[in-house]
Design an enzyme around this catalytic site. Structure first.
Site, mmCIF file in Angstrom:
data_model
loop_
_atom_site.group_PDB
_atom_site.id
_atom_site.type_symbol
_atom_site.label_atom_id
_atom_site.label_comp_id
_atom_site.label_asym_id
_atom_site.label_seq_id
_atom_site.Cartn_x
_atom_site.Cartn_y
_atom_site.Cartn_z
ATOM 1 N N ARG A 73 0.854 -1.196 0.000
ATOM 2 C CA ARG A 73 0.000 0.000 0.000
ATOM 3 C C ARG A 73 0.891 1.247 0.000
ATOM 4 N NH1 ARG A 73 -1.538 1.265 4.693
ATOM 5 N NH2 ARG A 73 -2.500 -0.710 5.253
ATOM 6 N N TYR A 125 -17.044 18.118 -13.139
ATOM 7 C CA TYR A 125 -17.610 16.779 -13.307
ATOM 8 C C TYR A 125 -18.672 16.540 -12.214
ATOM 9 C CZ TYR A 125 -17.763 11.703 -12.723
ATOM 10 O OH TYR A 125 -18.189 10.422 -12.556
ATOM 11 N N ASP A 197 -8.084 20.202 -11.950
ATOM 12 C CA ASP A 197 -8.432 18.944 -12.619
ATOM 13 C C ASP A 197 -8.064 19.111 -14.100
ATOM 14 O OD1 ASP A 197 -9.701 16.868 -13.996
ATOM 15 O OD2 ASP A 197 -11.408 16.808 -12.634
ATOM 16 N N LYS A 222 -9.173 8.403 -18.277
ATOM 17 C CA LYS A 222 -9.492 9.089 -19.526
ATOM 18 C C LYS A 222 -8.270 9.123 -20.455
ATOM 19 C CE LYS A 222 -13.559 9.778 -17.627
ATOM 20 N NZ LYS A 222 -13.432 9.596 -16.215
HETATM 21 C C1 LIG Z 1 -13.134 15.839 -15.398
HETATM 22 C C2 LIG Z 1 -13.255 14.600 -14.535
HETATM 23 N N1 LIG Z 1 -12.653 14.582 -13.334
HETATM 24 C C3 LIG Z 1 -12.743 13.489 -12.531
HETATM 25 C C4 LIG Z 1 -13.467 12.382 -12.896
HETATM 26 C C5 LIG Z 1 -13.564 11.210 -11.960
HETATM 27 O O1 LIG Z 1 -12.715 10.192 -12.363
HETATM 28 P P1 LIG Z 1 -12.981 8.605 -12.147
HETATM 29 O O2 LIG Z 1 -14.180 8.260 -12.930
HETATM 30 O O3 LIG Z 1 -11.717 7.987 -12.631
HETATM 31 O O4 LIG Z 1 -13.188 8.406 -10.670
HETATM 32 C C6 LIG Z 1 -14.097 12.362 -14.139
HETATM 33 C C7 LIG Z 1 -14.878 11.181 -14.557
HETATM 34 O O5 LIG Z 1 -15.625 11.225 -15.507
HETATM 35 C C8 LIG Z 1 -13.990 13.504 -14.975
HETATM 36 O O6 LIG Z 1 -14.600 13.559 -16.176
#
Ligand SMILES: Cc1ncc(COP(=O)(O)O)c(C=O)c1O
Length: 428
Positions: A73, A125, A197, A222
């Site tokens: 971990r 998101y 982000d 992504k």
């Molecule tokens: C811009 C963005 N940030 C964070 C996330 C969250 O990521 P995860 O789905 O890998 O938990 C997403 C998921 O769609 C996203 O589009």
């Protein structure tokens, strides 16, 4: 860093040792870093690819004597290679790989405490909003959601209790852009941390740490992985002290990436530069085609000169990518197109080599209350496309047949129900 003084509340754990970029990797160009950074031939056989270290623990030679690895971990060599790789791509110093993008953000939030105030972009998101609104709000955090396109609104929202400014740029799904350097100045003037982000842009097109952000994070799921075959998250930072606190949380809270997921992501980043160029080329063509169908005022693509923030985009990014949203006016029209595509797949997520299409209001942003969605201009008729890297002629032909006979319109006649952008330079 002065504005990070409050981080002293979080302990550090010196025994684990920090994941730090290899200095010699940092002189290479982006493509070379993507392929090599953080990785060295494995010492036993010289395997050129980093092995997947499927182990939970490491044999110790004697009490207190080990090879720097105690329990997986805390540290895993496959994960470390990916962490060094992503830190190098973001031009940071330390990287952290998590089990998901949300797990990553949840761990970042553990830098903060009950009573802290967060200023967050209003268009993020849906899962980010859900984490804040449904969980962290009940643990003593308070949140202000602000249109971060306007730095003055952000400055006005900062309070003496604000410890975190979080922005997503370009934003999901409205493709709104935030001036990262301006955000860094506001955050640091107010003794707060700027977290960005960077999922939509990827470090190939945008590197927030270079613009003053303290933490950059991704849904690795992504573009970084790029093949839609794992879920993951990652963060990168420059400041050693901030990294030491994040590392403590990483191990203590334990939302770490598994070795196979880390390996998949590491394989993905080897082609990030190639994929992003093709996403960008295809994205431009798709956006152009969509403009011909529904008018530029209904196409949200940061590469269009008519995007209200195109000048800012060109200043802080080096390309536009494959994410496009299009306003079709009604849910029925959106459903018509979503029901007819053949190559574009109707699915959540984005950033893979294959093209995806979705209706954010009912899918990725369903956890955002309808009034809030309406207030920011996210309608039921909005469709989001993640342009993949297929032959663009096939993608356009697929859209052509999906749009054919769309109810209530000829070409260029989609109802204009979207709340118009209120700031920006010149778009009509
Ligand atoms: C811009 C963005 N940030 C964070 C996330 C969250 O990521 P995860 O789905 O890998 O938990 C997403 C998921 O769609 C996203 O589009």
């Amino acid at each position: 860093m002065g504005w990070l003084r409050y981080l002293a509340r979080i302990p550090t754990n010196k025994s684990i040792g920090m994941t730090r970029v290899f200095d010699e990797d940092m002189s290479a160009g982006f493509g070379t870093r993507a392929i090599h950074a953080g990785q060295r031939p494995e010492p036993l056989a010289g395997a050129i690819m980093t092995p997947v270290y499927l182990t939970s623990t490491y044999v110790q030679e004697g009490l207190g004597q080990n090879k720097g690895y105690e329990y997986a971990r805390g540290k895993n060599p496959t994960r470390e290679a990916f962490e060094r790789n992503i830190a190098a791509l973001e031009n940071g110093r330390h990287g952290f790989a998590f089990s998901s993008g949300m797990g990553c953000l949840d761990s970042i939030m553990k830098l903060f405490r009950a009573g802290d105030h967060v200023v967050c972009g209003e268009n993020v998101y849906g899962g980010t909003f859900r984490l804040f609104d449904k969980l962290l709000q009940h643990m003593g955090f308070s949140f202000s959601y602000v249109d971060t396109r306007d730095p003055q609104r952000v400055a006005d929202a900062m309070t003496p209790a604000t410890r975190l400014l979080l922005v997503e740029t370009p934003s999901n799904p409205l493709m709104r852009v935030t001036d990262i350097a301006a955000m860094a100045e506001i955050a640091h003037r107010n003794n707060a941390t700027l977290v960005v982000d960077n999922t939509f842009a990827s470090p190939y097109f945008q590197r927030p740490l270079e613009l003053g952000a303290d933490i950059v994070y991704h849904s690795t799921t992504k573009y970084l992985n790029g093949h839609s075959d794992m879920i993951g998250g990652c963060a990168a930072v420059r400041d050693d002290d901030l990294a030491a606190r994040l590392q403590f949380i990483h191990n203590a809270a334990g939302a770490v990436a598994g070795p196979f997921d880390a390996w998949l992501a590491l394989r993905g980043t080897k082609t990030l530069h190639l994929r992003m160029r093709q996403h960008d080329a295809n994205g431009r063509e798709i956006a152009k085609w969509l403009v011909e169908q529904v008018g530029h005022e209904n196409v949200m693509y940061i590469g269009l000169p008519t995007h209200p923030q195109h000048e800012l985009v060109k200043r802080q990014m080096s390309g536009f990518g494959g994410m496009i949203s299009v306003e079709l006016g009604t849910k029925e029209r959106a459903a018509y197109v979503l029901g007819r595509v053949r190559i574009f797949a109707l699915a959540e997520s984005l950033g893979g080599v294959e093209s995806l299409i979705s209706q954010p209001a009912g899918m990725t942003h369903a956890s955002v209350p309808p009034e809030r969605r309406a207030a920011m201009g996210l309608s039921d008729g909005l469709v989001r496309l993640s342009g993949g890297v297929e032959d663009v002629g096939d993608l356009l032909a697929d859209l052509e047949q999906a749009f054919e006979g769309i109810p209530g319109s000829g070409k260029r006649s989609a109802p204009k129900t979207r709340e118009r952008d209120t700031i920006g330079s010149g778009a009509p």
